[in-house]
Structures are given as structure tokens and as C-alpha cells.
Design a protein around this motif. Structure first.
Motif, short mmCIF file in Angstrom:
data_model
loop_
_atom_site.label_atom_id
_atom_site.label_comp_id
_atom_site.label_asym_id
_atom_site.label_seq_id
_atom_site.Cartn_x
_atom_site.Cartn_y
_atom_site.Cartn_z
N GLY A 1 0.53 -1.13 0.47
CA GLY A 1 -0.07 -0.04 0.20
C GLY A 1 1.19 1.26 0.14
O GLY A 1 0.35 1.91 -1.04
N PHE B 1 -4.33 3.29 1.24
CA PHE B 1 -4.30 2.81 2.53
C PHE B 1 -5.88 1.73 2.72
O PHE B 1 -6.11 1.94 4.17
N VAL B 2 -5.69 1.94 1.60
CA VAL B 2 -7.78 1.27 2.15
C VAL B 2 -7.36 -0.24 1.29
O VAL B 2 -6.86 -0.61 -0.45
N SER C 1 -13.11 -3.95 2.84
CA SER C 1 -12.24 -2.90 2.79
C SER C 1 -11.77 -2.67 4.11
O SER C 1 -11.73 -2.97 5.02
N TYR C 2 -11.00 -2.69 4.06
CA TYR C 2 -9.95 -3.00 5.20
C TYR C 2 -8.83 -1.41 5.70
O TYR C 2 -8.60 -1.44 4.11
N GLU C 3 -8.78 -1.07 6.64
CA GLU C 3 -7.51 -0.45 6.68
C GLU C 3 -6.48 -0.69 7.87
O GLU C 3 -7.52 -0.68 8.64
N GLN D 1 0.84 1.51 9.44
CA GLN D 1 0.72 1.23 8.39
C GLN D 1 2.53 1.70 8.40
O GLN D 1 3.47 0.62 7.42
#
Length: 943
Positions: A470, A476-477, A512-514, A521
Motif C-alpha cells: 500500500g 491506505f484502503v 475493505s480494510y485499513e 502502516q
């Protein structure tokens, strides 16, 4: 039939008839409604109204109604007092005789003082079970297992309320909740009157489990007044432990898998079924259910005696098909959805607000000095402060602070610094990895950080792979496929580093994930770059190159890739911030430096081959040194007296942060050698106070003369404190080398700290600099947060300085008390030529004090009193001063409250004063026609 018989029965008030007659007249009602005789016998025995023989006679009766009749016969035969005590028992033991409560209210029974003095023992099974539950929950909620499951602390000492918001089905804010009691209030925030479940959601670490534990503690100690007699708490993950073939009835789930009644479980369960509204169920962590359970499709099960799978019981409890009317509170992480028909209200936990954070600091650190110091450090470091909005992260950061304090136990000094950001995030990782380990009631987690990280290496690599992919695309998603492709398992998702977004994914039909936090991150990206053996030097330093704008590669080819092209051009008037929207790259570089620091080698050598670590460290150190040196060399220079001045950009601040994160003296020395200028201008670099630690860390190794300008940044008291050793060292060098210039206005040192966040505490540190820097000539502290206390300290230091010539205090709040102190300072001062107290809340008394002091001063040439509250009285005092003072040349009184009267007095004073060149009165209470009188006096400026 019972109700009908009761309604036809004449009620005989106790006020007009003896208690014996009352029992006789209502005999059938009592026989019908009294189900518990043992409690009556126990209390009659304890108070010596019954003998052992009497109790045996009652117990010998074959049926419950027969036992009640026998008790009534014995009571009536023993007289009026025992009859009154019998009624008193029915009134006090409300759980045992709940069916008689309306009748007791109707007859208006009121016991005498003698009867009220008797001891009542509650041996009713329902009451006993309530006491049993209170003991059970009180024991389980007293301590909180914290800090990677390695210690237990009292919940009362660490719990703090968080921001609780009522939200709609679509998570729109509907208002806030002030207390936990409001959480169970059935009159506010109701989304669905038919719903049974209060749904509390929030991100990992925001305090959902602790909130439930606090509720348990309040109820166990009688501080939760919500009419709750039964409190059942379950972890949702326990429902995954049952086999698919397991079947339980509701009574077994509650009693055999939670808390078994000490006596008469059938009677307790019957009471619960009759009065479900007195029960509260809490289910913690729906997201921890390792199951594909769809609550909306679970088979109905409305019979409390019918066996069903525990997951079916859970779903039907939440829907209200079982124990309808009982309160149910369910928690889950953000992104988990519950069928709307289940929900009564929805509450979102937001974590700590700034006021919560201050309160939490007071709770954790009772000593005021430690509180203030900790809060100043958090204010100094916005990155740490933003993490503290998450209670779990806040707890970890506070423990880091305690660690440093313990390390300096016995030292008179407070800890010099917090852990680095890398230290904090390593600890966060360790805590989360340990939280997912199976816990034992008898064995505490004793794994070392090395063992924990080694056991979680595969998980960390998978998370790092997601983060790195990412980061390369500024993404970021992540879609479900991207997450699965990294090898993350379902259990890894429970760590809390990744969270599910409430919206659907890009495809419209996927989750979806973040990452929970942008810095997480960045941390896992850096971890990946260190852990993966395949990462070469070019890829390792890839994100340093992101600081160079597109198209700058060719033009900047002769410089290290660290350098931004905009800075190399130098001639561009624009101050474009190359860091805008690139925090993720900056933090990745920061964590990379921290992970490759010498202090982390002992930890990482168990995860990465030693040769790979040495190679990556060597490449990074060389890059930092060449980048810093090349960057400073590339900047345009301006000659300021004998100084070679460069204006650095935010790039330089980030370089210093990276160097500081290494905590390596060798790297600090290399960086100091790379500073090839003697005047660093760091204005408008968005530096925070924590950056002063980094700056001091590098300048500690700098052996040449250096001026430093930190105007227009975000420094507070902590930053000034961190810079103090640096200033002191440079002042000594200046005194030896620049005797004639006198520390060039100390150009950086304590002079240029304009427009920061310095308060009275920081002002005290500045006074120490003034005392130590004997050659200091300029002090600029405008637009800070200094009040009269700080002003008085600074004024005393100015009074004692024999070299200071220019003091700028514009935009503070020293007030009249501060102005009086500065008046005392300049009364006989030998060197002060300029003083600004503009916009400082100075009024009549302060202004008159300054005027009187100037009658004895022979050095001051410039006095700025703009934007204060000076009136005609002050103008009159200044006019008297001008008749004596022949040194003052510039007097600025702009935007005060002086009228034509005061202006006339000042104008008259000019008749005998040829030294003053201007008196600026713009923005005062002078009309244009009144100002025309002074058109010929050019030294009076009214408009």
C-alpha cells in the motif's frame, strides 16, 4: 381466582386494628402469595420468636400452603409483637415476597422502632444469588490484566471514561452520553422500541472491554442504580468453543457456564423468567466469534427449557425471543454489523478527548510535577499525543514514561525524554501479540519481547507485506483479496492492527480494510523492509526519494536522492511544502531509522540475519550523513553580519527526527559534521517541541559557532527546556569568538522564539539562558503564552543583564504586573535600547509605571505599547516623562484609548523635547477634525 379473591376481600388497615387481626383477615391472601417459608422460619428463629420445636413443626407440614398456615397459627398465638415482626419481614424481603408488595403498600404498613431494630437475615434464594453474582463480578472486575498480560492493576486506578456518542443506524452522531448509567437508560437514544440490544462499537484499543468491566464493578459494589438484580457477563469467543453437536437449555448456559446458585436454582430461574427486566446481559467482542454466524438467519428458539446450540441461544437472547425485556449490551469493533431489528440503541466509543487525557494523567501520576511534565511532553510531540486518543495506546505511552522514571529513581532530575516512537510501537506490537495468546487463570504470560516477536514473525511479515504494497502506491484502503494475498489468517485479523471499514469495498460487494492508524502502516512497512532478506539498498531507501517532487530527478542527479528539487533551485520564491500529504513516507523513514538503531539489534537479530542487519544499517547511516551534508550545501546563502545564513525547509527537521530516532551517538556525530553552515534559519518549518530534542541531540556534537532561528514554529516550554543546553554551549563559543558582535543578537538562541507556545514555565528556562549567556543582546518572545508571572521572571533577568539591548514581548499577556516589572528593569538599565510590550493587556497602572521609570532611563530609544488599554492618564504621565527624557526616539501608542485630551498633553511635551522623532497614535479615540490641530507637528502621527 387469586386476584378476584383478593379484590373481594376487605382490607383492614393496620392503623385501626391490631396486627394479629390483620393477619387473620388476610389469611387466604398470605397463604396464596407466600412461596418461601424457609426465610420466615430462619428470621423468626434468629430473633427468638420461634423455638427449634416450632421450626420442626412447620417443616413437618407436607405442602407449602400447609407450612404457611402453620406459621400463621404459631405467629398469631404468640402475640402482637411477633405478628408485627412477621409483617416487617414480608416488607423487607422484597425479592422473596415480591407478590405481596402491592398489598403491603395498600395497607400502609409502618413498623415501630422496636421492630425496626430487629435483625433481618435474607436467606431467600433469589437474594442470595444476587449477592453471589455481586461477589463473583466484584472479584473478576477488581483487577485489570494489562501490559501484555504480564501484570494486574486495580481497575479503579486505571479506568477512565471515554467519549461515548449515541449514533443512528448509519453511525450519524445523535449526541453524547455523560455516564455509564445513561448507557442503560431506556429513554434516550432509542432507535427501535422493539429492539432488545444496546450495541457498543469502537476500534481496537478504544476501551470496550474495560467499559464492560467498569459496569460490572459498579454493579457489584452497588453503585449502578439501574434496577438490575442479575448481571450475566459472557465473552463472545466462548461460544466458539462449543462443539457443533452441543445442546444446552438457557438455564444450563446461565448456571453451569457462568455462576451456579448456591440453593434452589429452579426457584431462581423461575424468578428470572417472571421478571426478565431485572436482568442485564453483557456480551463482549462479537467480532471475536470465530464463526460465519449470521444473526439474522439463526433458528428461532423462544422456549427457555428447550435445548439448543449455544450460538442459537446467543442470537435469540440478543433478538429478545428469549428473556424478552432483559437488558442486553453487546460490544464489537467498528465494521461489525448487527441486524437492525435487534438494536435498541447504538453507541460509538471515540476514545480520549484532551480533557480525558489530562484527567487520566492526574489519575496515573498523582504528583503534580510529573503530571505537568508528562502533559508538556505530549503537547511537545503531536505524534504521541494523537496516539493517546486511543486508551490502550495512551496506557502504553504512560507506561513508557513510568519506565524512564523508574530508571532514574533517586535522581533529582525528571526523565530527559520519552521513549522514541519506535520504542512505543514495538511495545504496542508486543502487547497486541500477547493479547491473542490463550490466557490461563493460574499461569501468567512470561514471554520476553524476543519470544513474543519471534512467535509472531509470520504475522508481522504478512502485515508488513500489506502495509508495504500500500505504501508503494500511497494506498491506505485494501480489498479482501489484497489482504488474503499477503497470507494473513483469520486469527491475525483479530490483533486489531487492521480494521474493517463500514463502507463496502471498491467492488461494492466486499469488505475493505485499513490500518488502525496511519503510523501503524508506516511502522509495519519499515518492519517489512528490515525483516525481508530480499530487500536491497535501493528498496530500503526508496521512501527517502519520495521527498523529491516529480520531474526533479535529472536536475538533482548530482545530489543524494534525499534532497527535494525545490530546495536546490533556491531562487524560487514559493515555499511549497514538499511534505504535504506525504506523512506516510516520513513516518516510514522514521521507523526505519529506529528499527535499525543499535539499541534494537539485540531484539532484531533473532528475526533477521546479522549480516543483513549490518548491511542495511551501514547503507542507512551513509545515506543520512550524505543527505544532510548535501542538503545544507545546496541551500542558498545570505550574509548576515559575519554569519553565513541558510534558510532550511521542513526537510531538515525530518532529517533531524530520523537521526534522533537512531539514538546513536555515532550517527549524531556524523550529522554534526554534515552541518556546513553557521546560521540555520528554521522559521516556518512546522517544528514541534519534540524536534528540539532532536536538534539538541545533533548540536551536542557541533563544535563550531552556530546561530539558530526558530521563529514561527510550534515550540512550547518543553522545547525551550530541551534547547537550553544547546544555547548555553553556543553562547560560550560566541563569547570567545564574537566579542564585538555580542552573540549577534544570539540570533537564534533565546532571541528568535517568536510565535510558539511558550508559557510561564518556558519563560523561566529563558531567564536561565539570560543569566548564563552574558553576551546576549536580543530576546524575542512575541506571540507566545506568557502571563504576568513569566513576565516578572523575564523582567528580572533583563534587569540583571548588562548586554541585552532588544526585548520583544509583543502578543503575550504580561498585564500591568508584568509592565511594572519591566519598568523596574529599564529604570537604570545601561544597555536596553528597544522594548516591545505591544498587545499585552497593559492598562493605566502599568503604563504610568513605565512612564515614571523612563524619567530615569538614558538608554531606551524604542518603546512599543501598541494594542493595549492605555488612556489619557497614561498619556499625561508619558508627557511628563518626555519633559525629562532625551533618549527615547520612537514611542508607539497605536490602538489604545487615548483621546484628544491626552494627545494635546503629548504634543505640548514635544515643545521642550527635540530628541523624540515620532509618537504614533493611530487607532486611538481621536476624531479627524481633532487631529487637524497637529498637522504642522510631523512627529505626532494620528492617522
Amino acid at each position: 381466582m387469586e386476584e378476584q379473591g383478593h379484590s373481594e376481600m376487605e382490607i383492614i388497615p393496620s392503623e385501626s386494628h391490631p396486627h394479629i387481626q390483620l393477619l387473620k383477615s388476610n389469611r387466604e391472601l398470605l397463604v396464596t402469595r407466600i412461596r418461601n417459608t424457609q426465610c420466615l422460619v430462619d428470621n423468626l428463629l434468629k430473633n427468638d420468636y420461634f423455638s427449634t420445636e416450632d421450626a420442626e413443626i412447620v417443616c413437618a407440614c407436607p405442602t407449602q400452603p400447609d407450612k404457611v398456615r402453620k406459621i400463621l397459627d404459631l405467629v398469631q398465638s404468640k402475640g402482637e409483637e411477633i405478628s408485627e415482626f412477621f409483617l416487617y419481614l414480608l416488607q423487607q424481603l422484597t425479592d422473596a415476597y415480591v407478590d405481596l408488595k402491592p398489598w403491603l403498600l395498600e395497607i400502609g404498613f409502618s413498623p415501630s422502632l422496636l421492630i425496626q431494630s430487629k435483625v433481618v437475615v435474607n436467606t431467600d434464594p433469589v437474594s442470595r444469588y444476587t449477592q453471589q453474582l455481586r461477589h463473583h463480578l466484584g472479584r473478576d472486575s477488581k483487577f485489570m490484566l494489562c501490559y501484555a498480560q504480564k501484570e494486574e492493576l486495580l481497575l479503579e486506578e486505571i479506568y477512565m471514561d471515554t467519549i461515548m456518542e449515541l449514533v443512528s443506524f448509519s453511525n450519524e452522531n445523535l449526541g453524547s452520553l455523560d455516564s455509564l448509567a445513561c448507557l442503560l437508560d431506556h429513554t434516550t437514544g432509542i432507535l427501535n422500541e422493539q429492539g432488545e440490544t444496546i450495541f457498543v462499537l469502537g476500534d481496537a484499543g478504544v476501551g470496550k472491554s474495560m467499559l464492560l468491566q467498569r459496569l460490572q464493578s459498579l454493579w457489584a459494589t452497588g453503585r449502578l442504580d439501574a434496577g438490575v438484580k442479575f448481571f450475566f457477563h459472557f465473552r463472545c469467543r466462548m461460544f466458539s468453543c462449543f462443539r457443533e453437536s452441543d445442546r444446552l437449555c438457557l438455564q444450563d448456559l446461565l448456571f453451569k457456564h457462568y455462576c451456579y446458585p448456591e440453593q434452589d436454582p429452579e426457584e431462581v430461574f423461575a424468578f428470572l423468567l417472571r421478571f426478565p427486566h431485572v436482568a442485564l446481559f453483557t456480551f463482549d467482542g462479537l467480532d471475536e466469534l470465530h464463526s460465519d454466524l449470521d444473526l439474522s438467519r439463526v433458528p428461532d428458539s423462544s422456549c427457555p427449557w428447550e435445548p439448543a446450540h449455544p450460538l442459537v441461544l446467543l442470537a435469540n437472547l440478543l433478538s429478545g425471543k428469549l428473556l424478552k425485556g432483559a437488558s442486553k449490551l453487546l460490544t464489537a469493533r467498528t465494521g461489525i454489523e448487527v441486524p437492525r431489528q435487534f438494536l435498541r440503541k447504538k453507541v460509538l466509543l471515540r476514545g480520549f478527548s484532551p480533557s480525558h487525557l489530562r484527567a487520566y494523567a492526574r489519575k496515573m501520576f498523582p504528583e503534580r510535577a510529573l503530571q505537568d511534565y508528562l502533559l508538556s511532553q505530549l503537547e511537545a510531540n503531536p505524534n504521541l499525543c494523537s496516539l493517546c486518543s486511543v486508551p490502550l495506546f495512551c496506557w502504553i505511552i504512560f507506561r513508557c514514561f513510568q519506565h524512564f522514571r523508574a530508571a532514574l529513581e533517586g535522581s533529582p532530575q525528571l526523565p530527559n525524554c520519552m521513549m522514541t516512537l519506535t520504542d512505543v510501537f514495538l511495545l504496542v506490537t508486543e502487547v497486541h501479540l500477547n493479547r491473542m495468546q490463550p490466557s490461563s487463570l493460574v499461569q501468567r504470560n512470561t514471554r520476553s519481547p524476543v519470544e513474543t516477536l519471534r512467535a509472531g514473525r509470520d504475522t508481522l511479515c504478512s502485515l508488513g507485506q500489506v502495509a508495504h504494497r500500500g505504501m508503494e502506491r500511497s494506498l491506505f484502503v485494501f480489498t479482501q483479496e489484497e489482504v488474503q494475498a499477503s497470507g494473513l489468517q483469520e486469527g491475525d485479523m483479530q490483533l486489531g492492527f487492521l480494521r474493517v471499514l463500514p463502507e463496502l469495498g471498491p467492488g461494492g460487494d466486499q469488505q475493505s480494510y485499513e490500518f488502525f492508524h496511519l503510523t501503524l502502516q508506516a511502522f509495519f512497512t519499515a518492519f517489512f523492509l528490515v525483516l525481508d532478506d530480499r530487500v536491497g539498498t535501493r528498496e530500503l531507501l526508496r521512501f527517502f526519494q519520495e521527498w523529491m517532487p516529480p520531474g526533479g530527478t535529472a536536475a538533482a542527479s548530482c545530489y543524494p536522492p534525499f534532497l527535494p528539487f525545490q530546495c536546490l533551485r533556491g531562487s524560487s520564491p514559493s515555499r511549497e511544502d514538499l511534505f504535504k500529504n506525504k506523512d506516510h513516507f516520513q513516518f516510514t523513514n522514521l521507523f526505519l531509522c529506529g528499527l535499525l538503531s543499535k539499541a534494537k539489534q539485540k531484539l532484531l537479530r533473532h528475526l533477521v540475519p546479522a549480516a543483513a542487519l549490518r548491511r542495511k544499517r551501514k547503507a542507512l547511516w551513509a545515506h543520512l550523513f550524505s543527505s544532510l551534508r548535501g542538503y545544507l550545501k545546496s541551500l542558498p546563502r545570505v550574509q548576515v553580519e559575519s554569519f553565513n545564513q541558510v534558510q532550511a525547509m521542513p526537510t531538515f527537521i525530518w532529517m533531524l527526527r530520523c537521526i534522533y530516532e537512531t539514538q546513536s551517538q555515532k550517527v549524531g556525530q556524523l550529522a554534526a559534521r554534515g552541518i556546513c553552515a553557521n546560521y540555520l534559519k528554521l522559521t516556518y518549518c512546522n517544528a514541534c517541541s519534540a524536534d528540539c530534542s532532536a536538534l539538541s541531540f545533533v548540536l551536542h556534537h557541533f563544535r563550531k559557532r552556530l546561530a539558530l532561528d526558530l521563529d514561527n514554529n510550534n515550540l512550547n516550554d518543553y522545547g525551550v527546556r530541551e534547547l537550553r543546553p544547546c544555547f548555553s554551549r553556543l553562547t560560550v563559543i560566541r563569547q570567545h569568538v564574537l566579542q564585538k558582535i555580542g552573540a549577534i543578537k544570539m540570533t537564534s538562541g533565546a532571541r528568535n522564539l517568536y510565535n510558539n507556545q511558550i508559557t510561564d514555565v518556558g519563560a523561566r528556562y529563558v531567564t536561565k539562558i539570560l543569566d548564563e549567556c552574558k553576551g546576549l543582546t536580543h530576546l524575542k518572545l512575541g506571540k507566545n503564552k506568557i502571563t504576568s508571572e513569566g513576565g516578572k521572571c523575564l523582567a528580572l533577568a533583563v534587569k540583571n543583564s548588562k548586554s541585552i539591548s532588544d526585548v520583544g514581548m509583543w502578543g503575550n499577556q504580561v498585564g500591568d504586573e508584568g509592565a511594572k516589572a519591566f519598568a523596574e528593569a529599564l529604570r537604570d538599565h545601561p544597555s536596553l535600547t528597544a522594548l516591545s510590550l505591544a498587545s499585552n493587556g497593559v492598562s493605566t497602572e502599568g503604563g504610568k509605571s513605565l512612564a515614571r521609570a523612563l524619567q530615569q532611563n538614558t538608554s531606551l530609544e524604542i518603546l512599543w505599547l501598541t494594542q493595549n488599554e492605555l488612556d489619557d492618564e497614561v498619556a499625561e504621565s508619558l508627557a511628563e516623562m518626555l519633559k525629562v527624557n532625551r533618549t527615547l526616539k520612537h514611542l508607539w501608542l497605536i490602538q489604545n484609548q487615548i483621546t484628544a485630551k491626552g494627545t494635546a498633553q503629548l504634543a505640548d511635551a514635544l515643545q521642550n523635547n527635540t530628541g523624540i522623532t515620532e509618537i504614533c497614535l493611530n487607532g486611538n479615540l481621536i476624531k479627524p477634525e481633532e487631529a487637524k490641530v497637529y498637522e504642522d507637528e510631523k512627529r505626532i502621527i494620528c492617522f
